[in-house]
Design a protein around this motif. Structure first.
Motif, PDB file in Angstrom:
ATOM      1  N   PHE A  96       0.834  -1.206   0.000  1.00 18.87           N
ATOM      2  CA  PHE A  96       0.000   0.000   0.000  1.00 18.87           C
ATOM      3  C   PHE A  96       0.866   1.251   0.000  1.00 18.87           C
ATOM      4  O   PHE A  96       0.590   2.214  -0.721  1.00 18.87           O
ATOM      5  N   LEU A  97       1.924   1.243   0.782  1.00 22.18           N
ATOM      6  CA  LEU A  97       2.833   2.384   0.849  1.00 22.18           C
ATOM      7  C   LEU A  97       3.493   2.634  -0.505  1.00 22.18           C
ATOM      8  O   LEU A  97       3.597   3.783  -0.948  1.00 22.18           O
ATOM      9  N   ALA A  98       3.911   1.580  -1.183  1.00 25.72           N
ATOM     10  CA  ALA A  98       4.521   1.723  -2.505  1.00 25.72           C
ATOM     11  C   ALA A  98       3.530   2.308  -3.505  1.00 25.72           C
ATOM     12  O   ALA A  98       3.878   3.198  -4.296  1.00 25.72           O
ATOM     13  N   SER A 102      11.074   7.248   5.887  1.00 25.60           N
ATOM     14  CA  SER A 102      10.763   7.117   7.315  1.00 25.60           C
ATOM     15  C   SER A 102       9.626   6.126   7.559  1.00 25.60           C
ATOM     16  O   SER A 102       9.701   5.311   8.485  1.00 25.60           O
ATOM     17  N   LEU A 103       8.582   6.146   6.736  1.00 27.43           N
ATOM     18  CA  LEU A 103       7.486   5.194   6.928  1.00 27.43           C
ATOM     19  C   LEU A 103       7.913   3.762   6.615  1.00 27.43           C
ATOM     20  O   LEU A 103       7.512   2.826   7.304  1.00 27.43           O
ATOM     21  N   THR A 104       8.730   3.587   5.595  1.00 26.84           N
ATOM     22  CA  THR A 104       9.232   2.245   5.285  1.00 26.84           C
ATOM     23  C   THR A 104      10.104   1.734   6.422  1.00 26.84           C
ATOM     24  O   THR A 104       9.983   0.576   6.831  1.00 26.84           O
ATOM     25  N   GLY A 105      10.966   2.576   6.945  1.00 23.38           N
ATOM     26  CA  GLY A 105      11.795   2.179   8.081  1.00 23.38           C
ATOM     27  C   GLY A 105      10.969   1.819   9.291  1.00 23.38           C
ATOM     28  O   GLY A 105      11.255   0.862  10.009  1.00 23.38           O
ATOM     29  N   VAL A 145       9.186  16.953  -3.755  1.00 25.63           N
ATOM     30  CA  VAL A 145       9.810  15.649  -3.997  1.00 25.63           C
ATOM     31  C   VAL A 145      10.653  15.225  -2.797  1.00 25.63           C
ATOM     32  O   VAL A 145      10.625  14.065  -2.378  1.00 25.63           O
ATOM     33  N   LEU A 146      11.387  16.156  -2.213  1.00 23.34           N
ATOM     34  CA  LEU A 146      12.200  15.846  -1.037  1.00 23.34           C
ATOM     35  C   LEU A 146      11.323  15.429   0.147  1.00 23.34           C
ATOM     36  O   LEU A 146      11.639  14.465   0.853  1.00 23.34           O
ATOM     37  N   ALA A 147      10.218  16.128   0.360  1.00 23.84           N
ATOM     38  CA  ALA A 147       9.322  15.795   1.475  1.00 23.84           C
ATOM     39  C   ALA A 147       8.678  14.420   1.279  1.00 23.84           C
ATOM     40  O   ALA A 147       8.583  13.622   2.220  1.00 23.84           O
ATOM     41  N   VAL A 148       8.244  14.133   0.052  1.00 27.48           N
ATOM     42  CA  VAL A 148       7.634  12.828  -0.228  1.00 27.48           C
ATOM     43  C   VAL A 148       8.665  11.723  -0.065  1.00 27.48           C
ATOM     44  O   VAL A 148       8.383  10.673   0.517  1.00 27.48           O
ATOM     45  N   TRP A 149       9.881  11.948  -0.548  1.00 28.71           N
ATOM     46  CA  TRP A 149      10.942  10.950  -0.412  1.00 28.71           C
ATOM     47  C   TRP A 149      11.268  10.696   1.065  1.00 28.71           C
ATOM     48  O   TRP A 149      11.418   9.554   1.493  1.00 28.71           O
ATOM     49  N   GLY A 176       3.742   5.909  -5.286  1.00 30.84           N
ATOM     50  CA  GLY A 176       3.704   5.915  -6.741  1.00 30.84           C
ATOM     51  C   GLY A 176       2.720   6.950  -7.255  1.00 30.84           C
ATOM     52  O   GLY A 176       2.978   7.644  -8.238  1.00 30.84           O
ATOM     53  N   VAL A 177       1.596   7.078  -6.577  1.00 30.13           N
ATOM     54  CA  VAL A 177       0.604   8.088  -6.948  1.00 30.13           C
ATOM     55  C   VAL A 177       1.115   9.493  -6.609  1.00 30.13           C
ATOM     56  O   VAL A 177       0.972  10.417  -7.402  1.00 30.13           O
ATOM     57  N   LEU A 178       1.728   9.641  -5.440  1.00 34.96           N
ATOM     58  CA  LEU A 178       2.211  10.962  -5.016  1.00 34.96           C
ATOM     59  C   LEU A 178       3.343  11.478  -5.901  1.00 34.96           C
ATOM     60  O   LEU A 178       3.538  12.684  -6.014  1.00 34.96           O
ATOM     61  N   LEU A 179       4.091  10.574  -6.514  1.00 33.46           N
ATOM     62  CA  LEU A 179       5.208  10.993  -7.365  1.00 33.46           C
ATOM     63  C   LEU A 179       4.888  10.833  -8.848  1.00 33.46           C
ATOM     64  O   LEU A 179       5.785  10.748  -9.679  1.00 33.46           O
ATOM     65  N   ASN A 180       3.609  10.827  -9.188  1.00 33.38           N
ATOM     66  CA  ASN A 180       3.182  10.709 -10.568  1.00 33.38           C
ATOM     67  C   ASN A 180       2.877  12.094 -11.132  1.00 33.38           C
ATOM     68  O   ASN A 180       2.774  13.077 -10.396  1.00 33.38           O
TER      69      ASN A 180
END
Length: 73
Positions: free
Chosen positions: A20-22, A62-65, A53-57, A26-30
Motif C-alpha cells: 500500500f505504501l509503494a 521514514s514510513l518504510t523504516g 519531492v524531497l518531502a515525499v521521499w 507511486g501516486v504521489l510521485l506521478n
C-alpha cells in the motif's frame, strides 16, 4: 453464528502495508501531482517542486523504516 477468521501472520500484514505504501507513493510521485507543484514559486530560494519531492521521499524512507523495523531475521 459466524466462524472467526484465522488471524493473519504479522509478516503478511506488514507486506500488505508495504505494498500500500509503494502504491501511495507511486501516486504521489506521478505526473498530475508533480505538475501541480511545477511552477516558478520558490520557498526560501528553493523551487517548490524540489521541496515537494524531497518531502515525499523523506516520508517514504521514514514510513518504510518504521514498518520494517519490527522484522527479525
Amino acid at each position: 453464528m459466524s466462524n472467526p477468521q484465522p488471524s493473519e501472520r504479522p509478516e503478511q500484514r506488514r507486506g500488505q502495508r508495504l505494498l500500500f505504501l509503494a502504491l501511495l507513493f507511486g501516486v504521489l510521485l506521478n505526473f498530475p501531482l508533480l505538475g501541480a507543484f511545477s511552477h516558478d514559486a520558490r520557498l526560501a530560494g528553493i523551487p517548490v517542486l524540489y521541496l515537494y519531492v524531497l518531502a515525499v521521499w523523506a516520508a517514504l524512507v521514514s514510513l518504510t523504516g518504521w514498518l520494517v523495523k519490527g522484522i527479525k531475521n
